[in-house]
Design a protein around this motif. Sequence first.
Motif, mmCIF file in Angstrom:
data_model
loop_
_atom_site.group_PDB
_atom_site.id
_atom_site.type_symbol
_atom_site.label_atom_id
_atom_site.label_comp_id
_atom_site.label_asym_id
_atom_site.label_seq_id
_atom_site.Cartn_x
_atom_site.Cartn_y
_atom_site.Cartn_z
ATOM 1 N N ILE A 79 2.247 1.868 -3.412
ATOM 2 C CA ILE A 79 1.267 2.487 -4.311
ATOM 3 C C ILE A 79 1.223 3.996 -4.069
ATOM 4 C CG2 ILE A 79 -1.175 2.585 -4.920
ATOM 5 C CD1 ILE A 79 -1.268 -0.393 -4.023
ATOM 6 N N MET A 135 1.130 -3.517 -9.269
ATOM 7 C CA MET A 135 0.898 -3.609 -7.835
ATOM 8 C C MET A 135 -0.300 -4.486 -7.509
ATOM 9 S SD MET A 135 3.456 -2.282 -6.914
ATOM 10 C CE MET A 135 3.313 -2.506 -5.176
ATOM 11 N N VAL A 136 -1.273 -4.565 -8.440
ATOM 12 C CA VAL A 136 -2.396 -5.477 -8.211
ATOM 13 C C VAL A 136 -1.883 -6.909 -8.178
ATOM 14 C CG1 VAL A 136 -4.520 -6.378 -9.199
ATOM 15 C CG2 VAL A 136 -4.136 -3.947 -9.166
ATOM 16 N N LEU A 137 -0.976 -7.224 -9.125
ATOM 17 C CA LEU A 137 -0.394 -8.573 -9.139
ATOM 18 C C LEU A 137 0.411 -8.833 -7.871
ATOM 19 C CD1 LEU A 137 0.744 -9.104 -12.816
ATOM 20 C CD2 LEU A 137 -1.141 -10.148 -11.603
ATOM 21 N N PHE A 183 2.132 7.174 -6.647
ATOM 22 C CA PHE A 183 1.287 8.337 -6.900
ATOM 23 C C PHE A 183 2.091 9.630 -6.756
ATOM 24 C CE2 PHE A 183 -2.401 5.665 -6.805
ATOM 25 C CZ PHE A 183 -3.241 6.334 -7.669
ATOM 26 N N ILE A 185 0.147 9.491 -16.234
ATOM 27 C CA ILE A 185 -1.036 8.617 -16.190
ATOM 28 C C ILE A 185 -0.652 7.198 -16.584
ATOM 29 C CG2 ILE A 185 -1.942 9.028 -18.518
ATOM 30 C CD1 ILE A 185 -4.058 8.969 -15.374
ATOM 31 N N TYR A 199 1.945 0.863 -13.242
ATOM 32 C CA TYR A 199 2.496 0.434 -11.951
ATOM 33 C C TYR A 199 1.417 0.247 -10.907
ATOM 34 C CZ TYR A 199 7.193 0.844 -13.620
ATOM 35 O OH TYR A 199 8.333 0.638 -14.320
ATOM 36 N N ALA A 200 0.629 1.311 -10.627
ATOM 37 C CA ALA A 200 -0.379 1.200 -9.576
ATOM 38 C C ALA A 200 -1.526 0.310 -10.018
ATOM 39 C CB ALA A 200 -0.898 2.585 -9.198
ATOM 40 N N GLY A 201 -1.881 0.366 -11.325
ATOM 41 C CA GLY A 201 -3.062 -0.350 -11.785
ATOM 42 C C GLY A 201 -2.827 -1.803 -12.100
ATOM 43 N N ALA A 202 -1.649 -2.164 -12.595
ATOM 44 C CA ALA A 202 -1.445 -3.550 -13.015
ATOM 45 C C ALA A 202 -0.415 -4.268 -12.161
ATOM 46 C CB ALA A 202 -1.040 -3.587 -14.481
ATOM 47 N N MET A 248 0.829 -1.206 0.000
ATOM 48 C CA MET A 248 0.000 0.000 0.000
ATOM 49 C C MET A 248 0.868 1.262 0.000
ATOM 50 S SD MET A 248 -2.858 -1.348 -0.225
ATOM 51 C CE MET A 248 -3.892 0.090 -0.236
ATOM 52 N N ILE A 292 0.744 5.551 -13.610
ATOM 53 C CA ILE A 292 -0.306 5.095 -12.690
ATOM 54 C C ILE A 292 -0.951 3.812 -13.222
ATOM 55 C CG2 ILE A 292 -2.593 5.654 -11.747
ATOM 56 C CD1 ILE A 292 -0.731 7.384 -10.422
ATOM 57 N N ILE A 293 -1.295 3.814 -14.538
ATOM 58 C CA ILE A 293 -1.995 2.649 -15.092
ATOM 59 C C ILE A 293 -1.125 1.402 -14.976
ATOM 60 C CG2 ILE A 293 -2.926 1.628 -17.196
ATOM 61 C CD1 ILE A 293 -3.805 4.353 -18.079
#
Lengths: 167, 343
Positions: free
Chosen positions: A35, A66-68, A39, A55, A61-64, A32, A58-59
């Motif tokens: 993430i 870090m989700v993994l 940002f 953007i 690193y934070a979006g894909a 967390m 964000i898409i």
Amino acid sequence: MTSDIVFFLLAAISVFTALMVVFSKSPIYSVMWLIACFFSIAGHYVMLNAQFLAIVHIIVYAGAIMVLMLFTVMLLNLNKESEPHKSILSKSIGIITGGMLFLVLLAAMRSTQLGPYSAPETTDVGFVQKVGMKLFTDYLLPFEMTSVLFIAAMIGSVVLAKKERNI
Amino acid sequence: MSVLIFKVILIVIIFLISLGLAAYATYGERKVAAFLQDRIGPDRAGPFGLLQPIADGVKMFLKEEIIPTVSDKFLFILGPSLFMVTALMTSAVIPWGTPMEFGGVTYHLQVADINIGILYVLGVVSLGVYGIMLGGWSSNNKYALLGAIRASSQMISYELAMGMSVIAVLLISDGSLSLNAIVEGQKGLNWNVFYQPLAALIFIITAFAECNRTPFDLPESESELIGGYHTEYSSMKLGLYLFAEYINMFISSAIISSLFFGGYNFPGLEYLQTVLPTNLVSLISFGAFFTKILFFIFFFMWVRWTIPRFRYDQLMRLGWQVLMPLAIINVLITGAVVTFFGN
């Protein structure tokens, strides 16, 4: 100067969150904080008029990614009892590689000009059109090379996944 | 009236509309479900049951709040909050109508016209999964964890096809990523859906998957996982999850309308602009946009009560082996046509 204040605020947040990634006890909280760190780095990109980069950062690193990462950490179910015990060998290897990375970074930063902070003159350098033009004219070969690298990684992961099934 | 004050008022109005519409979408859903199943639906609270959402809201707030003792309390509360925030954030880049004019100054009915508008939407969508993942994991419940894992893998898989279908639209609308420019380029009946029917279809399907709506509601499939990621939630925190789902639906309908169905454009808008005052035309265009949004919300409900849920392997096969290649082929064909034949 407001941009100076924003820059120092963002820099403080970046450093603080990056430290919290390392010092957090629970891996979930590390993820967390990481993430949050991404940002604040995206904020730096916006300060440099690179909205597209911000953007996409964000898409991707934070979006894909870090989700993994969160996915893996959640499934590992890490707690005190099942925490893997690291041997001295792996610890020393970690220290050596970390130290070498630090040396490389230091060598790279030695030649940095520590001047006053300023955004580029024109505001449209970070627009998609400009970035796309640069990528497909001046930097076409590195760009295509990266895509070949990605395809190699994708095929590699598919081969690994297939192998598991046959056992 | 400065632009800043106008924007603040606009943000508050959009916020209130989102919440009000989400509340009445729950009522609408129950009425649509009742209609499709030949029932009457809610009719006790107020005339035609119109006060039902308010009764539900009061009930949600007054219910006892239970936090599992072994869960991580902070993350447990953070989960639904994040889900709600990401659901509300997307509305910032949607153009709601033609510009208004007060005292010679033009005000755009859009909170922020950033030149990476559509990428911003994709970015916020990709963050939406954190609310579900954190909620599911911190519940410390196997059903909730399974729901969270399903949600995240489903969202990651369908995001790619969604992005690919948007690229085809960008190719035909002279390369601008701003939603305002994309809507401006669809004057009259010149809607993108007539040029890019395949991209529109793929985008609508992936939007269903991103909203976790049937037939893609695997994360909360009640027959296998009880309630999925929100099994352990009670009171208003459950309310936030359910509410955010309807806001997601509203925002996706708005994005679908503005990307493929002309946004606030309708045939005859140019003529009205010449005979009617600017602000009235602006309100009419807002009404046209809203009619499209309401139609798509109804479409979401219609599909939910018509099509059964996918099996998990079918869901993954559809995402990776059907939608993804179709979207890539669509981008290739569109690119070739634009390059060799112009627009």
